[in-house]
Write a protein that holds these residues in place. Structure first.
Motif, PDB file in Angstrom:
ATOM      1  N   VAL A   1      71.663  43.324  12.401  1.00 56.44           N
ATOM      2  CA  VAL A   1      71.327  43.316  10.983  1.00 56.44           C
ATOM      3  C   VAL A   1      72.546  42.934  10.150  1.00 56.44           C
ATOM      4  O   VAL A   1      72.466  42.124   9.229  1.00 56.44           O
ATOM      5  CB  VAL A   1      70.792  44.699  10.544  1.00 56.44           C
ATOM      6  N   ASN A   2      73.673  43.474  10.524  1.00 54.90           N
ATOM      7  CA  ASN A   2      74.908  43.146   9.823  1.00 54.90           C
ATOM      8  C   ASN A   2      75.300  41.682   9.952  1.00 54.90           C
ATOM      9  O   ASN A   2      75.634  41.036   8.965  1.00 54.90           O
ATOM     10  CB  ASN A   2      76.050  43.993  10.384  1.00 54.90           C
ATOM     11  N   TRP A   3      75.254  41.187  11.182  1.00 54.74           N
ATOM     12  CA  TRP A   3      75.616  39.775  11.378  1.00 54.74           C
ATOM     13  C   TRP A   3      74.696  38.893  10.546  1.00 54.74           C
ATOM     14  O   TRP A   3      75.146  37.987   9.859  1.00 54.74           O
ATOM     15  CB  TRP A   3      75.517  39.352  12.837  1.00 54.74           C
ATOM     16  N   ALA A   4      73.409  39.185  10.608  1.00 56.24           N
ATOM     17  CA  ALA A   4      72.450  38.363   9.864  1.00 56.24           C
ATOM     18  C   ALA A   4      72.786  38.383   8.374  1.00 56.24           C
ATOM     19  O   ALA A   4      72.816  37.349   7.717  1.00 56.24           O
ATOM     20  CB  ALA A   4      71.034  38.864  10.108  1.00 56.24           C
TER      21      ALA A   4
ATOM     22  N   ARG B   1      76.375  41.853  -2.726  1.00 52.70           N
ATOM     23  CA  ARG B   1      77.436  42.582  -2.070  1.00 52.70           C
ATOM     24  C   ARG B   1      76.979  43.003  -0.689  1.00 52.70           C
ATOM     25  O   ARG B   1      75.866  43.487  -0.518  1.00 52.70           O
ATOM     26  CB  ARG B   1      77.723  43.807  -2.919  1.00 52.70           C
ATOM     27  N   ILE B   2      77.833  42.795   0.282  1.00 52.32           N
ATOM     28  CA  ILE B   2      77.503  43.219   1.632  1.00 52.32           C
ATOM     29  C   ILE B   2      78.374  44.423   1.918  1.00 52.32           C
ATOM     30  O   ILE B   2      79.593  44.350   1.868  1.00 52.32           O
ATOM     31  CB  ILE B   2      77.776  42.096   2.637  1.00 52.32           C
ATOM     32  N   SER B   3      77.739  45.536   2.160  1.00 50.12           N
ATOM     33  CA  SER B   3      78.457  46.794   2.285  1.00 50.12           C
ATOM     34  C   SER B   3      79.523  46.742   3.373  1.00 50.12           C
ATOM     35  O   SER B   3      79.229  46.626   4.552  1.00 50.12           O
ATOM     36  CB  SER B   3      77.456  47.905   2.593  1.00 50.12           C
TER      37      SER B   3
ATOM     38  N   GLY C   1      70.286  48.954   2.101  1.00 48.08           N
ATOM     39  CA  GLY C   1      71.442  48.911   1.210  1.00 48.08           C
ATOM     40  C   GLY C   1      72.672  48.289   1.836  1.00 48.08           C
ATOM     41  O   GLY C   1      73.765  48.380   1.278  1.00 48.08           O
ATOM     42  N   ILE C   2      72.518  47.653   3.000  1.00 47.08           N
ATOM     43  CA  ILE C   2      73.650  46.941   3.603  1.00 47.08           C
ATOM     44  C   ILE C   2      73.983  45.762   2.703  1.00 47.08           C
ATOM     45  O   ILE C   2      75.137  45.434   2.479  1.00 47.08           O
ATOM     46  CB  ILE C   2      73.303  46.496   5.039  1.00 47.08           C
ATOM     47  N   VAL C   3      72.944  45.168   2.177  1.00 46.11           N
ATOM     48  CA  VAL C   3      73.118  44.126   1.171  1.00 46.11           C
ATOM     49  C   VAL C   3      72.586  44.673  -0.144  1.00 46.11           C
ATOM     50  O   VAL C   3      71.475  45.196  -0.184  1.00 46.11           O
ATOM     51  CB  VAL C   3      72.320  42.862   1.543  1.00 46.11           C
ATOM     52  N   SER C   4      73.393  44.629  -1.180  1.00 48.53           N
ATOM     53  CA  SER C   4      72.845  45.056  -2.456  1.00 48.53           C
ATOM     54  C   SER C   4      73.078  43.978  -3.506  1.00 48.53           C
ATOM     55  O   SER C   4      74.154  43.410  -3.598  1.00 48.53           O
ATOM     56  CB  SER C   4      73.430  46.390  -2.891  1.00 48.53           C
ATOM     57  N   ILE C   5      72.051  43.709  -4.244  1.00 47.99           N
ATOM     58  CA  ILE C   5      72.133  42.687  -5.271  1.00 47.99           C
ATOM     59  C   ILE C   5      72.318  43.381  -6.600  1.00 47.99           C
ATOM     60  O   ILE C   5      71.515  44.203  -7.016  1.00 47.99           O
ATOM     61  CB  ILE C   5      70.859  41.829  -5.277  1.00 47.99           C
ATOM     62  N   ARG C   6      73.419  43.041  -7.215  1.00 46.20           N
ATOM     63  CA  ARG C   6      73.770  43.739  -8.422  1.00 46.20           C
ATOM     64  C   ARG C   6      73.692  42.774  -9.590  1.00 46.20           C
ATOM     65  O   ARG C   6      74.166  41.649  -9.520  1.00 46.20           O
ATOM     66  CB  ARG C   6      75.202  44.231  -8.254  1.00 46.20           C
ATOM     67  N   ILE C   7      73.083  43.223 -10.659  1.00 43.08           N
ATOM     68  CA  ILE C   7      73.005  42.396 -11.852  1.00 43.08           C
ATOM     69  C   ILE C   7      73.953  43.015 -12.859  1.00 43.08           C
ATOM     70  O   ILE C   7      73.805  44.174 -13.241  1.00 43.08           O
ATOM     71  CB  ILE C   7      71.570  42.361 -12.397  1.00 43.08           C
TER      72      ILE C   7
END
Lengths: 318, 318
Positions: A16-19, B60-62, A55-61
């Motif tokens: 999941v992280n690599w992806a 952001r990638i944690s 939440g490994i990837v979070s999109i922040r506005i």
DNA sequence: ACCCGCCACTGACACTTGTCAATACATAAA
DNA sequence: TTTATGTATTGACAAGTGTCAGTGGCGGGT
């Protein structure tokens, strides 16, 4: 099976992280990633969804950038706010959910290690609690319930708002062990003298951040469903000029507290105490709440305000 | 033209913001957004690209989650690191660019108000500087050049790394006003006695974060192109066991400083000073640098390490 | 050993998104 | 006024992405 240039992930979590990195940082396409990881593209889609939801990837506005829109600037100007976030109106979508999301982003942006966060109650506050997530865990957070527990509608009770929020952000949770409303002010005084409650109120007074919504006093309002006051008592408040409720306290059109006998039987943070809190995030919106929100902002109860465009314009159009 | 349920954006900036919210927060499709905003879908695409490139939206990638991958955990364990970030290897992509991106994310994650950030030089460090961007501006940041300025290859000189990084994050920039290498150690001593330089070294000693790369000593290494030492001087270091260079200082296979006459003529942070800095981010990778990186990590010069998977595995495989 | 249920994974399809050359619009100069 | 120049915008096509019913493999239960 050939190894296509990358060592295979040995743990599921790793994949999941690599992806996530390959997609969001390297901007590879899902097909390329699929080839690299030796899985089907559909699996990559799943990995990426997992990465987002965990939440490994979070999109922040950037709330900073959003605070520079015309309406947000006008609101800050008019009501002397430190920050304002105005989300676009959609006309269709469920406003409470969307405001909850926006409020969650604002809160998540501001929270730091060691914070003591006061939490009110209501549909909007619950929605914030339900949707918040921190990009990384923060240590030493405390969430405090700032008003007594109500016996009415349990779907957005103070306890639920507090405990949900605290679990979502990994904070210590402090529920206020008292009913929101007591039958006499003497009983209230006696209860507040209890050491347990004294301690809890000490904590309430040390909150550095507080999250609250705004209630109106109309026939279908939250406050009338909440059970903190009878319909007659609410009517009495209204007769004395009340147009809004924040954290169980009634205020008039200019944001002044509307007191009364009932007010003195309530357990929870007082308006004078609220206003001492350095960071006060108010999340509210909707056509029916314009008057109530105006009163709240005029009273200076919020330092940061989250709403939608339609509400924002109505607040400015007065 | 009819207003399709949403008040039209009145400023360009606003439109970008609305699009970002509707797309990333509300998960509307671009076509829906196009309808809402009364523009073509292609325009929405442009708005969203603008939003990403201007940092209104940041993905952001944690680094917390990435630190939990097998390799990262193993590296932390083996070298006693506080944090490790291992990005996937691709085999094709330009490793320096990718490591720079990863390093930038780590640094951006950690930087806070008031930081004094020391910056070394090199291709990788420049790549970090080139790609960093903060989601919101932070106040009172300082970037300090921690080694003297070199006359060689200007493409990744200390001055460039420092000034680029500082401009990208909106920090005060302090360049070290001295050459990296002087002809005698007496001159060096005299120069360092100058009040201007004394002041700058005071600042260097107060950095709480430092960013550096690792150089190898091979025939095509950066250090040989940098001009801080002649080929003969470098050869002498190598004869004395040097396998790596960090911030202009040579170390042997176990991370011990390799001194010498040349070393005493250099202007810049010393290894003993480096190791005093609380937060030391090292970004490095590549097949040719395994030995050099091992030496650096064994010497305990980094608290946080960023690399790619292939390098990570090689570091562990010894 | 067998079956069952579970869950990660897959293939093919429908939908969504990015690209790019062409166009409309504005502003400044001639 | 016309012309030039740059920038925001568009339509149509190519490319990339999400969905979902179905497959395959693995462990627990009988």
């Amino acid at each position: 099976m050939l190894d296509a240039g990358v060592t295979l992930p040995t743990e599921f979590d790793d994949a999941v992280n690599w992806a996530a990195w390959l997609y969001y940082a390297d901007e590879m396409t899902q097909s390329e990633i699929a080839k690299t990881l030796n899985v089907s593209r559909a699996t990559v889609v799943n990995y990426l969804q997992e990465a987002r939801s965990r939440g490994i990837v979070s999109i922040r506005i950037s709330t900073y950038a959003s605070g520079r829109t015309k309406i947000a600037r006008a609101l800050k100007e008019k009501f002397g706010l430190e920050g304002a976030l105005v989300i676009p109106s959609t006309g269709n979508g469920d406003l409470v959910r969307r405001l909850g999301d926006a409020g969650a982003r604002v809160l998540a942006d501001q929270v730091t290690t060691g914070d003591v966060i006061g939490v009110a109650w209501g549909r909007t506050v619950l929605s914030v609690a339900d949707q918040i997530s921190l990009p990384e865990p923060l240590s030493n957070l405390t969430v405090v319930q700032v008003s007594g527990s109500s016996t009415g509608e349990p779907d957005f009770s103070p306890e639920l708002c507090t405990s949900l929020l605290s679990s979502r952000i990994g904070a210590r949770c402090v529920n206020l062990l008292a009913p929101a409303i007591l039958s006499t002010k003497e009983l209230r005084a006696m209860l507040l003298d209890e050491p347990v409650l004294k301690k809890q109120f000490d904590l309430i007074h040390s909150t550095n951040r507080i999250l609250f919504g705004v209630g109106d006093v109309g026939p279908k309002s939250t406050v009338r469903a909440s059970g903190i006051a009878s319909q007659r008592e609410i009517d009495t408040y209204v007769e004395h000029g009340a147009v809004a409720v924040i954290i169980g306290r009634f205020i008039d059109a200019h944001g002044r507290a509307v007191g009364g006998e009932h007010d003195e039987r309530m357990v929870g943070i007082a308006l004078e105490e609220l206003i001492q809190t350095p960071n006060r995030i108010c999340v509210a919106g909707g056509a029916g709440k314009i008057e109530a929100i105006t009163a709240t902002l005029e009273g200076g109860y919020a330092t940061h305000f989250v709403t939608d465009m339609a509400t924002g314009e109505a607040l400015l159009g007065v």
